[in-house]
Design an enzyme around this catalytic site. Structure first.
Site, PDB file in Angstrom:
ATOM      1  N   ASP A 162      18.835  -8.017   2.099  1.00 28.57           N
ATOM      2  CA  ASP A 162      18.229  -7.210   1.343  1.00 28.57           C
ATOM      3  C   ASP A 162      19.147  -5.765   1.398  1.00 28.57           C
ATOM      4  O   ASP A 162      18.394  -4.635   1.545  1.00 28.57           O
ATOM      5  CB  ASP A 162      16.330  -7.061   0.750  1.00 28.57           C
ATOM      6  CG  ASP A 162      16.003  -6.232  -0.751  1.00 28.57           C
ATOM      7  OD1 ASP A 162      16.958  -6.351  -1.015  1.00 28.57           O
ATOM      8  OD2 ASP A 162      14.959  -6.302  -0.823  1.00 28.57           O
ATOM      9  N   GLY A 211       0.684  -1.627  -0.212  1.00 30.46           N
ATOM     10  CA  GLY A 211      -0.258   0.139  -0.240  1.00 30.46           C
ATOM     11  C   GLY A 211       1.021   0.846  -0.291  1.00 30.46           C
ATOM     12  O   GLY A 211       2.279   1.408  -0.391  1.00 30.46           O
TER      13      GLY A 211
END
Ligand code: ACK
Length: 991
Positions: free
Chosen positions: A760, A647
């Site tokens: 990451d 979102g």
């Protein structure tokens, strides 16, 4: 013999005499002789009395200049009983006490006169008579006193030619002491043949003179042998140094000069006088030295200058002698270097280029604290506002009057910008405020651990507990996150101890043994880590009551039984917990997380272990375990700042009851989500909530009980690091970049200590706040990679951000802190190249192959050699050879402390440098360019056999480089073709 015959007899030789003695004319008398009578000076008749009248005879003649002179002669040698008198006129004595009578005369040798009858004489008498007044013609022989009988030294001499040469006799006689106003001289002839050529009467004096700049008047000596002492008076423009005196001798000579006069300032001695100094010269003091020339940068336009004025912009300090050149303030110090160590900084600088002509240079350092302040007073944009540093900032050795070019400034605030103005000053700086210049250096202090707690107080003690309070450290150097309280029984001497953490400045220690002495130490923790421990504080618990002491034995039994029960219960509990693979420990009190250590060995590391939220059966339980549930009404959303996987990401404000409103970032979960999406979304909060570190994004809380579901974190004004760097290309100093990298490394150290592998780590997942503090963000599990646009699917399934990932993680999903270190190396490269894309436009396939074959990214433009070396170390194929994050932090700290080491750069190529490093020179041929590269100053920095330390890195040779199979190839086309040829030789990499 008649009168004419007499004359002939005598005059001829006289004229001859006059013509034979030209050297006697013109007559210059010595300056110390004052004539009272000079017969030669009179050209008319002298008017002397001759008695009897046929005696002395006045005759006119001429000298060699044909100047008429008067002479007297007598030559009655043929007659008996001669008594011929010649008397001068009255001679005034003046001031003389003793006079000299100089007679010049000729006297004929009686033998030379034929037919003399034995009456001839060869002498005559000189006499005098003193009188107070001129008696005119009145003459009485008997009143005369004889001075002397005058005989000739020389007389006529026959020459070979038969000429007669007349010799002139000169006789001088002294007369004195004279007492009357005047006197007469008389010449008595008793039968000689004499011609009186001249009569001079004189006295001697010491003539006026100037000695040692004192003038002495004409002085007549005494008649006696004693000297006359005469006082001198200083000539004009001079002054007495010692009273000048001299003695006048009877011979009219000045003797023994004593004392002297000196010329006044502005005057110099010239020809026994004091004369004004000429223009361009000066004399500031009394003395007889010459006026010196005006010193450099000064002038005097007028005569008689006491000082020389300074040229424009040149000055003379109060204590400077007038002989010193005029000087000016120095130029500013040069090459200011700052070495920051936490909250202190050492400033070094070079001597100013222009010392202003003086040697009395000192340095003054002014400390200012500077902030960028917006018009609204906030720290967003706007002008730089500086204020003087607090008084408690210490300067070593001092701030002003420094004689060396270095100073240490201590006790600064952590993480704060300071400007230091360093001014070189000399003796004339105060006179030229407008000419003063300084060198300024701006620094940002590092994080620093807090100073130790020094004041600890015991509030309450009971048998089994004690309440303590303490004062915050004097220098917290940041916000104190919590305090660590370590205590142990004094007798056990730290072999077993307990550690507690407290947020506030007080704690109650429970479960203590009664009547026991304990030692306790407290240390504060800030974002920068732990500070030093306080000195040991001793306390004793209260003794047991009388009853319990008497029933000691039964109590021991009771304790043993309860311990056994407790151990059984604990074992059961552990079994259950292990069965659920749950290894976390919960503290009863949110503010106090208790860790126990036995036998001196840490059972759990100081930092809690990360708990994987997926080990919870119900992940929402994990969320509530680690994240605070926020009421949506406390959150105000301002605007959307980006888009996340689940979102939008918004910025907004969070106001919690009784707390200050803060800026926050709000990640929302968009509507229509699945349960898995909700779980994955909230998993990030469960992970983030376990972390508490200044370089890890801080979770404020979650909203799960209302919609939209939100994760609320601290707000990072500068967004993600990659875009921030791209926006600010080449805008930061090396130290600023290293500071950012240090922050990331410190956050990663914390994560690896907690056992969390990020997987990451990339610049896009680092957030930057307004103070350039970098924080690691984007936590998740498999989601992390799913949501990363850089991640690519591997052949084994799952997505991997190829360019950032270590080969073993790509090849067989071996994700560890060592693979995070590889990614850190890539982040390092991204930072130093200001957000360049690693491996540029190469495909993921090509990247995997190139890396596998030993190629490595080249150094970014202007990259310090040490940082490039660190990258290469992070990219070691063997993961155990990669540096640990702790080592990375310490390397970067060293670099920050030694900013000079950042000056050696690893290359000179311009970005984008499409070059890779080749692992083995045998696999890919090297171009000529390689040879050129070898000569670069940084070549020795390309080492990396195994991870060592920052200091040794710079010493590695190209041979070492070869040993690890790292060489450099280029240019770009060559690399591409090389890569291609390698491509065809190798099996496809499983991607
Ligand atoms: O580069 P950005 O402005 O910084 O764009 C991304 C975007 O949201 C999607 O991740 C920004 N962002 C994420 N977390 C934060 C945060 N805590 N503070 C400020 N911006 C954030 C990020």
């Amino acid at each position: 013999m008649d009168c004419n015959a007499r004359s002939l007899l005598f005059i001829l030789p006289l004229l001859l005499l006059l013509s034979r003695f030209p050297s006697a004319f013109p007559i210059i008398y010595p300056p110390n002789e004052v004539n009272l009578l000079d017969s030669k000076a009179s050209q008319g008749e002298l008017g002397w009395i001759s008695y009897p009248s046929h005696g002395w005879e006045e005759i006119s003649g001429v000298d060699e200049h044909y100047t008429p002179i008067r002479t007297f002669q007598v030559c009655n040698v043929m007659e008996y009983s001669q008594n011929n008198w010649l008397r001068t006129n009255w001679i005034a004595r003046q001031s003389a006490q003793k006079v000299y009578v100089e007679l010049k005369f000729t006297l004929r040798d009686c033998n030379s006169i034929p037919l003399v009858l034995g009456t001839c004489k060869e002498t005559f008498n000189l006499l005098y008579q003193e009188t107070d007044e001129n008696q005119g013609g009145h003459f009485r022989e008997h009143l005369f006193s004889k001075i002397d009988t005058i005989a000739a030294d020389e007389s006529f001499t026959q020459t070979d030619l038969g000429d007669r040469i007349l010799k002139l006799n000169t006789e001088v006689r002294e007369v004195g002491p004279l007492t009357k106003k005047g006197f007469y001289l008389a010449f008595q002839d008793v039968g000689a043949c004499v011609a009186l050529v001249s009569v001079r009467v004189y006295f001697k004096k010491c003539p006026n003179t100037v000695r040692n700049l004192a003038s002495f008047p004409d002085t007549v000596p005494m008649d006696s042998q004693s000297l006359v002492e005469v006082k001198g008076s200083c000539v004009n423009h001079s002054k007495e140094e010692e009273p000048p005196r001299m003695y006048c001798s009877t011979e009219g000579e000045w003797l023994v000069p004593i004392g002297k006069c000196l010329c006044n300032p502005g005057y110099e001695e010239r020809s026994n006088t004091c004369q004004m100094c000429r223009a361009g010269f000066y004399k500031s003091a009394v003395g007889n030295a010459e006026c010196p020339k005006c010193p450099p940068h000064s002038f005097s336009h007028h005569e008689g200058s006491l000082h020389c004025g300074c040229e424009k912009n040149y000055f003379r300090a109060e204590d400077d002698p007038p002989s010193m050149a005029c000087t000016r303030p120095p130029s500013p110090p040069r090459n200011v270097i700052s070495s920051i160590n936490e909250t202190s900084v050492i400033l070094d600088w070079s001597w100013p280029e222009d010392a202003g002509g003086r040697k009395d240079i000192t340095f003054t350092v002014v400390c200012k604290r500077c902030r960028v302040v917006g018009a609204d007073g906030s720290s967003n944009g706007g002008a730089l506002r500086c204020e003087p540093c607090r008084n408690n900032v210490r300067f070593l050795p001092r701030a002003a009057g420094l004689q060396n070019t270095t100073v240490m400034v201590c006790d600064l605030l952590a993480h704060t910008n300071y400007t230091f103005e360093i001014e070189a000053q000399n003796g004339v700086s105060v006179m030229a405020p407008k000419m003063r210049q300084y060198a300024a250096v701006t620094i940002t202090t590092n994080q620093a651990a807090p100073s130790p707690v020094t004041v600890i107080r015991k509030e309450r003690t009971s048998r089994n507990s004690v309440s303590l309070s303490w004062q915050e450290p004097e220098r917290p150097n940041g916000i104190i996150l919590d305090y660590e309280i370590k205590y142990y029984e004094k007798e056990e001497q730290e072999t077993s101890y307990t550690i507690l953490r407290a947020r506030g400045c007080n704690v109650t220690l429970n479960g203590l043994k009664s009547n026991t002495a304990y030692l306790l130490q407290i240390r504060a923790r800030t974002a920068a880590g732990y500070g030093a421990s306080s000195p040991s504080f001793q306390f004793e618990t209260s003794p047991d009551s009388a009853f319990s002491i008497s029933s000691e034995n039964s109590q021991v039994v009771l304790i043993a039984i309860s311990s056994a029960v407790a151990i059984i219960l604990l074992t059961v509990l552990l079994y259950v917990l292990i069965g659920r693979i749950c290894c976390r420990s919960k503290s009863k009190h949110p503010d106090e997380k208790r860790l126990h250590f036995g036998n001196g060995h840490l059972r759990l590391p100081g930092i809690r272990t990360y708990v994987d939220p997926h080990t919870y059966e119900d992940p929402s339980q994990a969320v509530h375990e680690f994240a605070k549930e926020l009421d949506a009404s406390c959150i105000a959303i301002d605007k959307v700042v980006g888009a996340g996987e689940f979102g939008e990401v918004c910025s907004g404000r969070l106001r919690l009851p009784s707390k200050k409103e803060i800026c926050v970032a709000i990640k929302t979960l968009k509507g229509g989500y699945t349960d898995k999406q909700r779980r994955d979304f909230l998993a990030e909060a469960s992970i983030m909530g376990q972390f508490d570190h200044p370089n890890i994004i801080r979770l404020e809380g979650v909203v799960t009980r209302s919609k939209p579901v939100m994760i609320v974190t601290e707000y990072m004004e500068n967004g993600s690091l990659d875009s921030f760097l791209r926006k600010n290309d080449a805008q930061f100093t090396g130290i600023q970049l290293v500071g950012m990298l240090r922050g990331i490394a410190s956050g990663m150290k914390y994560l690896s200590d907690m056992g969390y592998v990020h997987r990451d780590l990339a610049a896009r997942n680092i957030l930057v706040n307004s103070n350039l503090v970098c924080k690691v963000s984007d936590f998740g599990l498999s989601r992390v990679l799913e949501d990363d646009p850089e991640a690519a699917y591997t052949t084994r399934g799952g997505k991997i951000p190829i360019r950032w990932t270590a080969p073993e993680a790509i090849a067989y999903r071996k994700f560890t802190s060592a693979s995070d270190a590889w990614s850190y190396g890539i982040v390092l490269w991204e930072v130093m190249s200001y957000g360049e894309r690693p491996y540029w436009e190469m495909s993921n396939q090509d990247v995997i192959k190139a890396v596998d074959e030993g190629y490595r990214l080249p150094p970014p433009m202007d990259c310090p050699a040490t940082l490039y070396q660190l990258m290469l170390d992070c990219w070691q194929k063997e993961r155990n050879n990669r540096p640990k994050f702790e080592q990375i932090v310490s390397i970067l700290d060293k670099l920050i402390r030694n900013p000079g080491s950042l000056k050696i750069t690893a290359n000179t190529t311009s970005r984008p440098a499409n070059l890779l490093l080749e692992r083995s020179s045998s696999e890919v041929p090297m171009g000529d360019w390689m040879d050129g590269m070898r000569t670069l100053p940084c070549k020795e920095a390309f080492s990396g056999v195994s991870y060592s330390s920052c200091d040794t890195l710079a010493k590695t040779s190209t041979e070492d480089l070869k040993k690890v199979g790292v060489t450099i190839v280029g240019p770009p086309k060559k690399i591409v073709s090389s890569l291609k040829s390698v491509d065809t030789k190798n099996d496809p990499v499983p991607v």
